[in-house]
Design a protein around this motif. Sequence first.
Motif, PDB file in Angstrom:
ATOM      1  N   UNK A 212       0.818  -1.214   0.000  1.00  0.00           N
ATOM      2  CA  UNK A 212       0.000   0.000   0.000  1.00  0.00           C
ATOM      3  C   UNK A 212       0.851   1.263   0.000  1.00  0.00           C
ATOM      4  N   UNK A 213       2.029   1.184   0.592  1.00  0.00           N
ATOM      5  CA  UNK A 213       2.892   2.371   0.649  1.00  0.00           C
ATOM      6  C   UNK A 213       3.332   2.822  -0.732  1.00  0.00           C
ATOM      7  N   UNK A 214       3.221   1.943  -1.723  1.00  0.00           N
ATOM      8  CA  UNK A 214       3.598   2.288  -3.092  1.00  0.00           C
ATOM      9  C   UNK A 214       2.469   2.980  -3.848  1.00  0.00           C
ATOM     10  N   UNK A 215       1.270   2.967  -3.277  1.00  0.00           N
ATOM     11  CA  UNK A 215       0.150   3.661  -3.903  1.00  0.00           C
ATOM     12  C   UNK A 215       0.300   5.173  -3.726  1.00  0.00           C
ATOM     13  N   UNK A 216      -0.364   5.970  -4.558  1.00  0.00           N
ATOM     14  CA  UNK A 216      -0.354   7.418  -4.327  1.00  0.00           C
ATOM     15  C   UNK A 216      -0.846   7.740  -2.922  1.00  0.00           C
ATOM     16  N   UNK A 217      -0.054   8.514  -2.190  1.00  0.00           N
ATOM     17  CA  UNK A 217      -0.367   8.903  -0.809  1.00  0.00           C
ATOM     18  C   UNK A 217      -0.484   7.690   0.118  1.00  0.00           C
ATOM     19  N   UNK A 218       0.100   6.551  -0.290  1.00  0.00           N
ATOM     20  CA  UNK A 218       0.035   5.354   0.544  1.00  0.00           C
ATOM     21  C   UNK A 218      -1.371   4.838   0.733  1.00  0.00           C
ATOM     22  N   UNK A 219      -2.222   5.073  -0.229  1.00  0.00           N
ATOM     23  CA  UNK A 219      -3.658   4.838  -0.059  1.00  0.00           C
ATOM     24  C   UNK A 219      -4.032   3.386   0.212  1.00  0.00           C
ATOM     25  N   UNK A 220      -4.848   3.200   1.241  1.00  0.00           N
ATOM     26  CA  UNK A 220      -5.564   1.949   1.459  1.00  0.00           C
ATOM     27  C   UNK A 220      -7.037   2.175   1.140  1.00  0.00           C
ATOM     28  N   UNK A 221      -7.637   3.121   1.862  1.00  0.00           N
ATOM     29  CA  UNK A 221      -9.066   3.378   1.657  1.00  0.00           C
ATOM     30  C   UNK A 221      -9.416   4.848   1.861  1.00  0.00           C
ATOM     31  N   UNK A 222      -8.451   5.734   1.799  1.00  0.00           N
ATOM     32  CA  UNK A 222      -8.723   7.152   2.037  1.00  0.00           C
ATOM     33  C   UNK A 222      -9.709   7.707   1.000  1.00  0.00           C
ATOM     34  N   UNK A 223      -9.723   7.119  -0.191  1.00  0.00           N
ATOM     35  CA  UNK A 223     -10.630   7.573  -1.240  1.00  0.00           C
ATOM     36  C   UNK A 223     -12.093   7.267  -0.920  1.00  0.00           C
ATOM     37  N   UNK A 224     -12.327   6.333   0.004  1.00  0.00           N
ATOM     38  CA  UNK A 224     -13.695   5.947   0.353  1.00  0.00           C
ATOM     39  C   UNK A 224     -14.262   6.735   1.525  1.00  0.00           C
ATOM     40  N   UNK A 225     -13.415   7.411   2.276  1.00  0.00           N
ATOM     41  CA  UNK A 225     -13.872   8.077   3.494  1.00  0.00           C
ATOM     42  C   UNK A 225     -14.991   9.103   3.244  1.00  0.00           C
ATOM     43  N   UNK A 226     -14.929   9.897   2.155  1.00  0.00           N
ATOM     44  CA  UNK A 226     -16.023  10.850   1.925  1.00  0.00           C
ATOM     45  C   UNK A 226     -17.366  10.194   1.612  1.00  0.00           C
ATOM     46  N   UNK A 227     -17.353   8.903   1.293  1.00  0.00           N
ATOM     47  CA  UNK A 227     -18.594   8.205   0.962  1.00  0.00           C
ATOM     48  C   UNK A 227     -19.244   7.543   2.178  1.00  0.00           C
ATOM     49  N   UNK A 228     -18.605   7.647   3.326  1.00  0.00           N
ATOM     50  CA  UNK A 228     -19.185   7.082   4.546  1.00  0.00           C
ATOM     51  C   UNK A 228     -20.279   8.018   5.042  1.00  0.00           C
ATOM     52  N   UNK A 229     -21.492   7.524   5.096  1.00  0.00           N
ATOM     53  CA  UNK A 229     -22.642   8.342   5.448  1.00  0.00           C
ATOM     54  C   UNK A 229     -23.125   8.147   6.887  1.00  0.00           C
ATOM     55  N   UNK A 230     -22.811   7.006   7.479  1.00  0.00           N
ATOM     56  CA  UNK A 230     -23.365   6.702   8.795  1.00  0.00           C
ATOM     57  C   UNK A 230     -22.644   7.488   9.894  1.00  0.00           C
ATOM     58  N   UNK A 245      -1.137   9.528  15.995  1.00  0.00           N
ATOM     59  CA  UNK A 245      -2.396  10.278  16.132  1.00  0.00           C
ATOM     60  C   UNK A 245      -2.852  10.926  14.834  1.00  0.00           C
ATOM     61  N   UNK A 246      -1.930  11.117  13.854  1.00  0.00           N
ATOM     62  CA  UNK A 246      -2.374  11.744  12.612  1.00  0.00           C
ATOM     63  C   UNK A 246      -3.347  10.854  11.841  1.00  0.00           C
ATOM     64  N   UNK A 247      -3.345   9.555  12.106  1.00  0.00           N
ATOM     65  CA  UNK A 247      -4.284   8.674  11.412  1.00  0.00           C
ATOM     66  C   UNK A 247      -5.729   8.892  11.868  1.00  0.00           C
ATOM     67  N   UNK A 248      -6.050   8.813  13.163  1.00  0.00           N
ATOM     68  CA  UNK A 248      -7.436   9.086  13.554  1.00  0.00           C
ATOM     69  C   UNK A 248      -7.858  10.525  13.268  1.00  0.00           C
ATOM     70  N   UNK A 249      -6.932  11.455  13.362  1.00  0.00           N
ATOM     71  CA  UNK A 249      -7.268  12.850  13.051  1.00  0.00           C
ATOM     72  C   UNK A 249      -7.662  13.000  11.581  1.00  0.00           C
ATOM     73  N   UNK A 250      -6.967  12.287  10.701  1.00  0.00           N
ATOM     74  CA  UNK A 250      -7.315  12.329   9.282  1.00  0.00           C
ATOM     75  C   UNK A 250      -8.690  11.714   9.047  1.00  0.00           C
ATOM     76  N   UNK A 251      -8.969  10.596   9.706  1.00  0.00           N
ATOM     77  CA  UNK A 251     -10.295   9.987   9.582  1.00  0.00           C
ATOM     78  C   UNK A 251     -11.379  10.975  10.008  1.00  0.00           C
ATOM     79  N   UNK A 252     -11.152  11.635  11.112  1.00  0.00           N
ATOM     80  CA  UNK A 252     -12.136  12.591  11.628  1.00  0.00           C
ATOM     81  C   UNK A 252     -12.360  13.740  10.643  1.00  0.00           C
ATOM     82  N   UNK A 253     -11.300  14.194  10.004  1.00  0.00           N
ATOM     83  CA  UNK A 253     -11.406  15.286   9.031  1.00  0.00           C
ATOM     84  C   UNK A 253     -12.169  14.867   7.785  1.00  0.00           C
ATOM     85  N   UNK A 254     -11.991  13.629   7.361  1.00  0.00           N
ATOM     86  CA  UNK A 254     -12.522  13.178   6.079  1.00  0.00           C
ATOM     87  C   UNK A 254     -13.926  12.578   6.161  1.00  0.00           C
ATOM     88  N   UNK A 255     -14.296  12.052   7.325  1.00  0.00           N
ATOM     89  CA  UNK A 255     -15.626  11.452   7.475  1.00  0.00           C
ATOM     90  C   UNK A 255     -16.566  12.521   8.028  1.00  0.00           C
TER      91      UNK A 255
END
Length: 287
Positions: A212-230, A245-255
């Motif tokens: 995954x680190x070889x993907x753009x921005x190391x992407x695993x599922x960051x592209x899906x976060x804006x589609x989380x509605x619940x 801590x930057x990981x949960x902070x990013x989740x919070x920003x994107x969801x």
Amino acid sequence: MALCRARPSLGRLSRILNTVVWSPPKPFVSYCSSVTSAKIEVNGAHLHYRLTGQGNHAILLLPGVMGSGETDFGPQLKSLNKELFTVVAWDPRGYGHSIPPNRDYPPDFFERDAKDAVDLMQTLKFKRFSMLGWSDGGVTALIAAGKYPTLIHKLIVWGANSYVTEEDLKLYNAVRDTSKWSEKMRKPMEDIYGSEYLAKTFDAWVEGMAHFSKNPYGNICRHLLPFIECPTFILHGQKDSLVPSFHPEFLHQQIKNSKMHVMPEGKHNLHLRFAEEFNQLVEDFLK
């Protein structure tokens, strides 16, 4: 990130119980307060799960790397409100009692787990449900919520990341050689899997995460976060040495419909070490 099995929480492991064949229930029937252990075929694999409770709100517990429902969620299976919730804790394919098949890590293994998890709950006749995902299970839950938004009622994740950085890879590689784990951390896992399966599988997991680190921005599922509605609850242990801590902070920003709570003394296994506090936070959010 899912190095959960390489933490002191390993002392909490108990022997995995023998499974029995059990027919899937009708939705929301009355279950006894004991825990049912069973297997069911989903997407070509015989997936093991544990089920308890009789509530109308179904929740699925998703474990971390090398983990299972029993090893990773004992306090939740025991103490979450069984009148309010029906709790299902599963073993992803290749883990716990869901062997065979042996575990592998193709580029889409998280998506495969997400589909397995959702299809398991659908097979068990839970049309809509909430997800609680720890570590790798949190990544799986994020993907499921992003790809199947109409099926997920609420989402709780902790110890999860949506991308992989060089800092993350250093953490993974530091514990890559399972023979160098302390006996306290290694022996319970070897009792379950054997030393060879543990070593090969964990090494393959590190390779899978490095991919995954070889993907753009190391992407695993960051592209899906804006589609989380619940409604989403992100928990983080301030002393988590595996997930910065930057990981949960990013989740919070994107969801968009999310909130975040930091437990000052929490580590990666905060739901085990502070089970009572964790369970109360979960129940309050799910209510």
